[in-house]
Design a protein around this motif. Structure first.
Motif, PDB file in Angstrom:
ATOM      1  N   GLY A  89       0.699   8.908  -6.119  1.00 52.37           N
ATOM      2  CA  GLY A  89       1.052   8.554  -4.737  1.00 52.37           C
ATOM      3  C   GLY A  89       2.207   9.391  -4.216  1.00 52.37           C
ATOM      4  N   CYS A  90       3.206   9.639  -5.077  1.00 52.87           N
ATOM      5  CA  CYS A  90       4.346  10.464  -4.662  1.00 52.87           C
ATOM      6  C   CYS A  90       3.909  11.906  -4.381  1.00 52.87           C
ATOM      7  CB  CYS A  90       5.434  10.442  -5.727  1.00 52.87           C
ATOM      8  SG  CYS A  90       6.229   8.842  -5.892  1.00 52.87           S
ATOM      9  N   PHE A  91       3.049  12.450  -5.255  1.00 53.05           N
ATOM     10  CA  PHE A  91       2.555  13.825  -5.031  1.00 53.05           C
ATOM     11  C   PHE A  91       1.728  13.886  -3.748  1.00 53.05           C
ATOM     12  CE2 PHE A  91       3.249  14.610  -9.681  1.00 53.05           C
ATOM     13  CZ  PHE A  91       4.161  15.643  -9.496  1.00 53.05           C
TER      14      PHE A  91
ATOM     15  N   VAL B 154      -2.313   5.005  -3.027  1.00 52.86           N
ATOM     16  CA  VAL B 154      -1.842   4.353  -4.256  1.00 52.86           C
ATOM     17  C   VAL B 154      -2.811   3.241  -4.672  1.00 52.86           C
ATOM     18  CG1 VAL B 154      -0.034   2.877  -5.234  1.00 52.86           C
ATOM     19  CG2 VAL B 154       0.593   4.917  -3.954  1.00 52.86           C
ATOM     20  N   ALA B 155      -3.267   2.445  -3.678  1.00 50.55           N
ATOM     21  CA  ALA B 155      -4.190   1.346  -3.990  1.00 50.55           C
ATOM     22  C   ALA B 155      -5.481   1.888  -4.592  1.00 50.55           C
ATOM     23  CB  ALA B 155      -4.488   0.533  -2.727  1.00 50.55           C
TER      24      ALA B 155
ATOM     25  N   CYS C 254      -0.584  -4.252  -6.001  1.00 49.35           N
ATOM     26  CA  CYS C 254      -1.956  -4.074  -6.489  1.00 49.35           C
ATOM     27  C   CYS C 254      -2.133  -4.704  -7.868  1.00 49.35           C
ATOM     28  CB  CYS C 254      -2.319  -2.592  -6.582  1.00 49.35           C
ATOM     29  SG  CYS C 254      -2.482  -1.820  -4.986  1.00 49.35           S
TER      30      CYS C 254
ATOM     31  N   ILE D 123       7.937   3.232  -1.732  1.00 44.14           N
ATOM     32  CA  ILE D 123       6.698   2.731  -1.132  1.00 44.14           C
ATOM     33  C   ILE D 123       5.561   2.762  -2.151  1.00 44.14           C
ATOM     34  CG2 ILE D 123       5.964   4.950  -0.077  1.00 44.14           C
ATOM     35  CD1 ILE D 123       5.570   1.597   1.657  1.00 44.14           C
ATOM     36  N   ALA D 124       5.503   3.829  -2.979  1.00 44.13           N
ATOM     37  CA  ALA D 124       4.405   3.962  -3.950  1.00 44.13           C
ATOM     38  C   ALA D 124       4.504   2.880  -5.032  1.00 44.13           C
ATOM     39  CB  ALA D 124       4.432   5.352  -4.583  1.00 44.13           C
ATOM     40  N   ILE D 125       5.699   2.682  -5.582  1.00 40.61           N
ATOM     41  CA  ILE D 125       5.824   1.735  -6.695  1.00 40.61           C
ATOM     42  C   ILE D 125       5.658   0.303  -6.204  1.00 40.61           C
ATOM     43  CG2 ILE D 125       8.310   1.164  -6.879  1.00 40.61           C
ATOM     44  CD1 ILE D 125       8.055   2.187  -9.811  1.00 40.61           C
TER      45      ILE D 125
ATOM     46  N   PHE E  16       9.281   9.138  -2.045  1.00 40.03           N
ATOM     47  CA  PHE E  16       8.045   8.363  -1.976  1.00 40.03           C
ATOM     48  C   PHE E  16       7.954   7.295  -3.057  1.00 40.03           C
ATOM     49  CE2 PHE E  16       6.988  12.217   0.334  1.00 40.03           C
ATOM     50  CZ  PHE E  16       6.405  11.691   1.473  1.00 40.03           C
TER      51      PHE E  16
ATOM     52  N   ALA F  73      -0.703   5.603 -10.720  1.00 43.92           N
ATOM     53  CA  ALA F  73      -0.881   5.476  -9.279  1.00 43.92           C
ATOM     54  C   ALA F  73       0.411   5.819  -8.536  1.00 43.92           C
ATOM     55  CB  ALA F  73      -1.339   4.059  -8.932  1.00 43.92           C
ATOM     56  N   THR F  74       1.553   5.406  -9.092  1.00 38.40           N
ATOM     57  CA  THR F  74       2.836   5.691  -8.449  1.00 38.40           C
ATOM     58  C   THR F  74       3.098   7.196  -8.393  1.00 38.40           C
ATOM     59  OG1 THR F  74       3.729   3.604  -9.252  1.00 38.40           O
ATOM     60  CG2 THR F  74       5.321   5.232  -8.515  1.00 38.40           C
TER      61      THR F  74
ATOM     62  N   VAL G 120       0.014   6.755   2.222  1.00 37.80           N
ATOM     63  CA  VAL G 120       0.446   6.735   0.822  1.00 37.80           C
ATOM     64  C   VAL G 120       0.034   5.412   0.166  1.00 37.80           C
ATOM     65  CG1 VAL G 120       2.462   6.718  -0.732  1.00 37.80           C
ATOM     66  CG2 VAL G 120       2.348   8.372   1.136  1.00 37.80           C
ATOM     67  N   MET G 121       0.210   4.293   0.911  1.00 34.52           N
ATOM     68  CA  MET G 121      -0.164   2.979   0.366  1.00 34.52           C
ATOM     69  C   MET G 121      -1.655   2.924   0.042  1.00 34.52           C
ATOM     70  SD  MET G 121       1.939   0.230   2.663  1.00 34.52           S
ATOM     71  CE  MET G 121       1.247  -1.185   1.795  1.00 34.52           C
TER      72      MET G 121
ATOM     73  N   ASP H 121      12.396  15.232  -2.881  1.00 30.62           N
ATOM     74  CA  ASP H 121      11.255  14.986  -2.016  1.00 30.62           C
ATOM     75  C   ASP H 121      10.294  13.992  -2.668  1.00 30.62           C
ATOM     76  OD1 ASP H 121      10.704  15.779   0.498  1.00 30.62           O
ATOM     77  OD2 ASP H 121       9.170  17.233  -0.103  1.00 30.62           O
ATOM     78  N   PHE H 122      10.019  14.239  -3.957  1.00 29.40           N
ATOM     79  CA  PHE H 122       9.140  13.367  -4.736  1.00 29.40           C
ATOM     80  C   PHE H 122       9.700  11.942  -4.753  1.00 29.40           C
ATOM     81  CE2 PHE H 122       7.973  11.339  -8.728  1.00 29.40           C
ATOM     82  CZ  PHE H 122       6.614  11.595  -8.841  1.00 29.40           C
TER      83      PHE H 122
ATOM     84  N   THR I 278       3.805  -0.683  -3.645  1.00 30.51           N
ATOM     85  CA  THR I 278       2.377  -0.877  -3.406  1.00 30.51           C
ATOM     86  C   THR I 278       1.651  -1.113  -4.730  1.00 30.51           C
ATOM     87  OG1 THR I 278       2.541   0.655  -1.549  1.00 30.51           O
ATOM     88  CG2 THR I 278       0.331   0.118  -2.307  1.00 30.51           C
TER      89      THR I 278
ATOM     90  N   GLY J  65       2.095  11.996  -1.138  1.00 32.95           N
ATOM     91  CA  GLY J  65       3.058  11.949  -0.033  1.00 32.95           C
ATOM     92  C   GLY J  65       3.670  13.309   0.237  1.00 32.95           C
ATOM     93  N   MET J  66       4.001  14.034  -0.850  1.00 31.58           N
ATOM     94  CA  MET J  66       4.595  15.369  -0.680  1.00 31.58           C
ATOM     95  C   MET J  66       3.620  16.333  -0.008  1.00 31.58           C
ATOM     96  SD  MET J  66       6.502  15.725  -4.338  1.00 31.58           S
ATOM     97  CE  MET J  66       7.228  17.350  -4.114  1.00 31.58           C
TER      98      MET J  66
ATOM     99  N   ARG K 129       2.441   7.869   7.760  1.00 28.51           N
ATOM    100  CA  ARG K 129       2.487   8.538   6.465  1.00 28.51           C
ATOM    101  C   ARG K 129       2.597   7.512   5.331  1.00 28.51           C
ATOM    102  NH1 ARG K 129       7.240  12.428   6.067  1.00 28.51           N
ATOM    103  NH2 ARG K 129       6.218  13.635   7.699  1.00 28.51           N
ATOM    104  N   GLN K 130       3.415   6.457   5.556  1.00 26.73           N
ATOM    105  CA  GLN K 130       3.559   5.431   4.520  1.00 26.73           C
ATOM    106  C   GLN K 130       2.256   4.661   4.312  1.00 26.73           C
ATOM    107  OE1 GLN K 130       7.612   3.541   3.805  1.00 26.73           O
ATOM    108  NE2 GLN K 130       7.506   3.606   6.020  1.00 26.73           N
TER     109      GLN K 130
END
Lengths: 234, 110
Positions: free
Chosen positions: A223-225, A199-200, B55, B47-49, B44, A219-220, A195-196, B40-41, B51, A227-228, A191-192
């Motif tokens: 990416g969180c949405f 995001v990229a 980038c 890992i998102a920030i 994530f 992007a952050t 998400v990565m 929940d948000f 990455t 992931g959800m 899953r991670q």
């Protein structure tokens, strides 16, 4: 990194990030020096504003004689990711007093946030005021001193990049994202990775339309949405 | 060694904006229970920030066009990543990364 949450452990854990602060701090001092900012201004920016990327932007806007309102707005936008990081980090300190929360919050950076998230993977989500303060204060002092040294050395060193120190920050985030990836059992590896990748891709596409700070934020959040949504599918 | 009045306002104003962005969430989260969706948000965010921060240094922006790769950073990222996989030590990743970048710059690669 051990599960130890003492002040001493904090001092030890923050060590690798110090290289990033020194590298980028020296670079900022040199840029500020060539932009004709005084040592006092460099110290003021580093010790009172204390925000790496925002400090570079403030410096360039000062050189361009931009109005105060524009400088304030840019600072807010560049630092708006701090709202996300602080909200995320604050979950671990709910049991602490308001004063301790504000003390920790006042020194949160990309690096100390990422470090704390890695630490949580070793401690079942726990963090301590002592550990976080050690990391925060070391980062704060090293950053401030590095920028001042950079400003003083600025007139002697013309190309600090040739020693590779500017890559310290990127290397640190690569290390942190890898350690996050392999140690966050809660989210899981697949899953991670998804998400990565998302995001990229989101960052790459956003970068066509937005500057790099907005692209980072876009992007952050996307990416969180993403992931959800992934979580709902499984 | 001096500070003009506009510079002082920049320091105090930007300092206040940054301090509030950092501390207000701490004050709010301590008093309020966040809704499950928000929590929940937030799981994530790390890992998102992280990455996105990686980038940011691997891509070079060109307004109105597709971004290109920062080749020197991409090359140096390879040994740094390998160092992470083999040692799992942040310090080793940073030191290997700096050395790799110094070599890349010395030989003018990327």
């Amino acid at each position: 990194m051990t599960p130890d949450l003492t002040f001493r452990a904090g001092l030890k854990d923050v060590l690798p990030t110090v290289f990033g602060y020194i590298g980028v701090g020296l670079a900022f001092g040199i840029v500020a020096n060539t932009s004709h900012l005084s040592l006092l201004m460099v110290a003021g920016l580093s010790f009172i504003v204390y925000a790496g990327s925002a400090q570079f932007i403030i410096t360039s806007m000062l050189v361009a004689h931009d109005p105060l309102s524009a400088i304030l707005l840019s600072t807010f936008l560049v630092n708006s990711r701090m709202i996300l990081m602080s909200t995320s980090l604050a979950q671990a300190f709910r049991h602490e007093s308001l004063t301790k929360n504000l003390l920790i919050g006042s020194l949160v950076t990309d690096e100390t946030f990422a470090l704390a998230m890695n630490k949580q993977n070793k401690t079942n989500g726990r963090l301590s005021f002592a550990w976080q303060s050690a990391a925060n204060v070391v980062a704060y002092l090293v950053w401030g001193l590095a920028t001042i040294v950079g400003a003083i050395l600025g007139s002697f060193i013309t190309n600090p990049a040739q020693f590779g120190f500017d890559f310290a920050l990127t290397a640190m985030f690569i290390g942190l994202v890898y350690l996050q990836l392999i140690s966050d059992k809660h989210l899981g590896l697949t899953r991670q990775l998804l998400v990565m990748a998302f995001v990229a891709l989101a960052y790459y596409v956003s970068l066509r339309f937005l500057n790099s700070n907005f692209a980072l934020l876009t992007a952050t959040v996307l990416g969180c949405f993403f992931g959800m949504e992934l979580k709902k599918c499984h | 060694m001096s500070l003009t009045l506009p510079e002082l306002w920049v320091i105090l104003g930007c300092g206040a904006v940054t301090l509030l962005s950092r501390t207000l969430p701490f004050a709010l989260v301590q008093r309020l229970q966040l809704p499950a969706g928000v929590i929940d948000f937030l799981t994530f965010v790390p890992i998102a920030i992280m990455t996105a921060l990686c980038c940011q240094s691997l891509f070079v922006a060109h307004v109105g066009h597709w971004a290109t790769l920062n080749l020197a950073n991409c090359y140096a990222a390879i040994p740094a990543t390998l160092a992470g996989i083999f040692t799992k030590s942040l310090l080793v990743v940073v030191v290997v990364g700096i050395m790799a970048m110094a070599v890349i710059r010395y030989f003018n690669l990327g």
